[in-house]
Design an enzyme around this catalytic site. Sequence first.
Site, PDB file in Angstrom:
ATOM      1  N   LYS A  83     -56.873  42.492 -26.074  1.00 38.53           N
ATOM      2  CA  LYS A  83     -56.317  42.291 -24.727  1.00 38.53           C
ATOM      3  C   LYS A  83     -57.017  43.188 -23.728  1.00 38.53           C
ATOM      4  CE  LYS A  83     -54.038  46.389 -24.438  1.00 38.53           C
ATOM      5  NZ  LYS A  83     -54.404  47.483 -23.609  1.00 38.53           N
TER       6      LYS A  83
ATOM      7  N   VAL B  51     -62.325  50.190 -31.936  1.00 30.99           N
ATOM      8  CA  VAL B  51     -61.225  51.058 -32.383  1.00 30.99           C
ATOM      9  C   VAL B  51     -60.964  52.128 -31.313  1.00 30.99           C
ATOM     10  CG1 VAL B  51     -60.517  52.721 -34.150  1.00 30.99           C
ATOM     11  CG2 VAL B  51     -61.771  50.655 -34.801  1.00 30.99           C
ATOM     12  N   ALA B  52     -59.679  52.316 -31.000  1.00 25.54           N
ATOM     13  CA  ALA B  52     -59.271  53.272 -29.949  1.00 25.54           C
ATOM     14  C   ALA B  52     -60.040  53.004 -28.656  1.00 25.54           C
ATOM     15  CB  ALA B  52     -59.446  54.719 -30.415  1.00 25.54           C
ATOM     16  N   GLY B  53     -60.204  51.716 -28.346  1.00 20.52           N
ATOM     17  CA  GLY B  53     -61.005  51.322 -27.185  1.00 20.52           C
ATOM     18  C   GLY B  53     -60.183  50.874 -25.993  1.00 20.52           C
TER      19      GLY B  53
ATOM     20  N   ALA C 114     -56.233  47.356 -27.708  1.00 18.49           N
ATOM     21  CA  ALA C 114     -55.094  47.117 -28.592  1.00 18.49           C
ATOM     22  C   ALA C 114     -55.474  46.516 -29.944  1.00 18.49           C
ATOM     23  CB  ALA C 114     -54.039  46.250 -27.895  1.00 18.49           C
ATOM     24  N   GLY C 115     -56.569  47.005 -30.518  1.00 17.54           N
ATOM     25  CA  GLY C 115     -57.019  46.472 -31.799  1.00 17.54           C
ATOM     26  C   GLY C 115     -56.025  46.702 -32.935  1.00 17.54           C
ATOM     27  N   GLY C 116     -55.451  47.896 -32.995  1.00 19.06           N
ATOM     28  CA  GLY C 116     -54.478  48.180 -34.054  1.00 19.06           C
ATOM     29  C   GLY C 116     -53.250  47.296 -33.912  1.00 19.06           C
ATOM     30  N   SER C 117     -52.789  47.133 -32.681  1.00 21.32           N
ATOM     31  CA  SER C 117     -51.644  46.261 -32.426  1.00 21.32           C
ATOM     32  C   SER C 117     -51.980  44.820 -32.801  1.00 21.32           C
ATOM     33  CB  SER C 117     -51.262  46.305 -30.943  1.00 21.32           C
ATOM     34  OG  SER C 117     -50.986  47.623 -30.546  1.00 21.32           O
TER      35      SER C 117
ATOM     36  N   ASP D  25     -47.643  46.980 -27.553  1.00 23.44           N
ATOM     37  CA  ASP D  25     -48.668  45.938 -27.390  1.00 23.44           C
ATOM     38  C   ASP D  25     -48.597  44.862 -28.478  1.00 23.44           C
ATOM     39  OD1 ASP D  25     -49.655  47.327 -25.229  1.00 23.44           O
ATOM     40  OD2 ASP D  25     -51.388  48.157 -26.290  1.00 23.44           O
TER      41      ASP D  25
HETATM   42  P1  ATP Z   1     -54.120  50.474 -27.109  1.00 22.55           P
HETATM   43  O1  ATP Z   1     -54.997  49.650 -26.246  1.00 22.55           O
HETATM   44  O2  ATP Z   1     -52.946  49.740 -27.688  1.00 22.55           O
HETATM   45  O3  ATP Z   1     -53.768  51.807 -26.527  1.00 22.55           O
HETATM   46  P2  ATP Z   1     -56.438  51.158 -28.619  1.00 22.55           P
HETATM   47  O4  ATP Z   1     -57.192  49.872 -28.598  1.00 22.55           O
HETATM   48  O5  ATP Z   1     -56.859  52.215 -27.664  1.00 22.55           O
HETATM   49  O6  ATP Z   1     -54.914  50.838 -28.437  1.00 22.55           O
HETATM   50  P3  ATP Z   1     -56.458  51.088 -31.476  1.00 22.55           P
HETATM   51  O7  ATP Z   1     -57.769  50.488 -31.830  1.00 22.55           O
HETATM   52  O8  ATP Z   1     -55.261  50.222 -31.567  1.00 22.55           O
HETATM   53  O9  ATP Z   1     -56.501  51.778 -30.044  1.00 22.55           O
HETATM   54  O10 ATP Z   1     -56.304  52.357 -32.421  1.00 22.55           O
HETATM   55  C1  ATP Z   1     -55.662  53.549 -32.100  1.00 22.55           C
HETATM   56  C2  ATP Z   1     -55.480  54.355 -33.392  1.00 22.55           C
HETATM   57  O11 ATP Z   1     -54.549  53.680 -34.240  1.00 22.55           O
HETATM   58  C3  ATP Z   1     -56.737  54.469 -34.239  1.00 22.55           C
HETATM   59  O12 ATP Z   1     -57.491  55.583 -33.881  1.00 22.55           O
HETATM   60  C4  ATP Z   1     -56.181  54.569 -35.661  1.00 22.55           C
HETATM   61  O13 ATP Z   1     -55.983  55.914 -36.023  1.00 22.55           O
HETATM   62  C5  ATP Z   1     -54.817  53.909 -35.611  1.00 22.55           C
HETATM   63  N1  ATP Z   1     -54.708  52.609 -36.360  1.00 22.55           N
HETATM   64  C6  ATP Z   1     -53.762  52.256 -37.214  1.00 22.55           C
HETATM   65  N2  ATP Z   1     -53.945  51.012 -37.690  1.00 22.55           N
HETATM   66  C7  ATP Z   1     -55.054  50.550 -37.121  1.00 22.55           C
HETATM   67  C8  ATP Z   1     -55.764  49.316 -37.213  1.00 22.55           C
HETATM   68  N3  ATP Z   1     -55.372  48.314 -38.002  1.00 22.55           N
HETATM   69  N4  ATP Z   1     -56.865  49.177 -36.461  1.00 22.55           N
HETATM   70  C9  ATP Z   1     -57.261  50.189 -35.629  1.00 22.55           C
HETATM   71  N5  ATP Z   1     -56.650  51.363 -35.530  1.00 22.55           N
HETATM   72  C10 ATP Z   1     -55.542  51.559 -36.266  1.00 22.55           C
END
Ligand code: ATP
Length: 307
Positions: free
Chosen positions: A11, A102-104, A107-110, A145
């Site tokens: 997203k 990742v952590a970008g 919302a990859g984890g979500s 998310d």
């Molecule tokens: P958001 O946009 O929701 O703030 P994000 O995109 O910044 O999230 P994510 O990629 O969702 O961040 O990951 C944040 C942290 O969640 C990662 O650093 C990791 O430690 C943890 N995590 C747990 N499960 C997952 C997963 N399936 N994929 C990625 N990260 C995960």
Amino acid sequence: MNAVTVRVPAKVNLQLGVGPLRDDGYHDLVNVFHAVSLFDEVTAEPSGRLEVSVQAAPHSRVAIGGVPTDEDNLAARAARLVAERLGVRPDVRLRIRKAIPVAGGMAGGSADAAAALVACARLWDDRDQLTRDDLMEIGADLGSDVPFAVLGGTAVGVGRGERLTPALTRGTFHWVFATADGGLSTPAVYAECDRLRMEAEETAQWPTVSEGLMTALATGDPKGLGATLSNDLQPAALSLRPSLRRTIDAGRDLGAIGALVSGSGPTCAFLAETDDDAVGLAEALHGAGVAEQIVRAHGPVPGATLV
Ligand code: ATP
């Protein structure tokens, strides 16, 4: 049932309005979520126990180092919640293929959690007890998310972001994303937002949905959308990662009709008027060397979908 694979989108927040810090430590948000065609895939298959593996999707250069492969993985937590709800054992092998940074701030984890909800429900819910709304409700316990990653499209979230109303949109919008090396922690970005506001002695306004943004979406007007994109977390993300300013400025100079940090960053999102413009912008950004990776995508796209 053997293996089930679910594809789930990233997203970008078209509007992220952050209200004052509440006593419970959360912020009231106005969040316009938009699902884009950058997908993770989660395959669920029966196993003797709950196990998780993570790899980068073919042709993607996602750094998967920070992703847990134990019970902390959001997909594993999602599987456990579905099993609890259905009264079955959470014995499933989850294979995650990531193309979402990742952590970008995308919302990859979500997204992976949403995919696991849908995949495990398909594996275990042979009497169709769980509706999509139920899965969104279960997902809200994992993160604000997650329900949107189940729903997809474009939607407005209020409160902590988890109560969603689909938004009317017309046509397709063309995006270019610039990813950065190393993530930004979402809680750290919120904390920096609070710190900057305190330093400036600024009282945060109660956020409301941008009418201009809603009109641009409903009429399929990319220029109108570009002009109304907003992210209250952007100053905090730029403060923690000053180099992002160069990336945003480069995108604007190279013809993006809208530019902002995606969610809590560090991914930057650029809007182009047409698909051709997006191709040109992606090439130019690549040439400018202001990002780790440049990815094109379009939106809106559906949420977690069985493939
Ligand atoms: P958001 O946009 O929701 O703030 P994000 O995109 O910044 O999230 P994510 O990629 O969702 O961040 O990951 C944040 C942290 O969640 C990662 O650093 C990791 O430690 C943890 N995590 C747990 N499960 C997952 C997963 N399936 N994929 C990625 N990260 C995960």
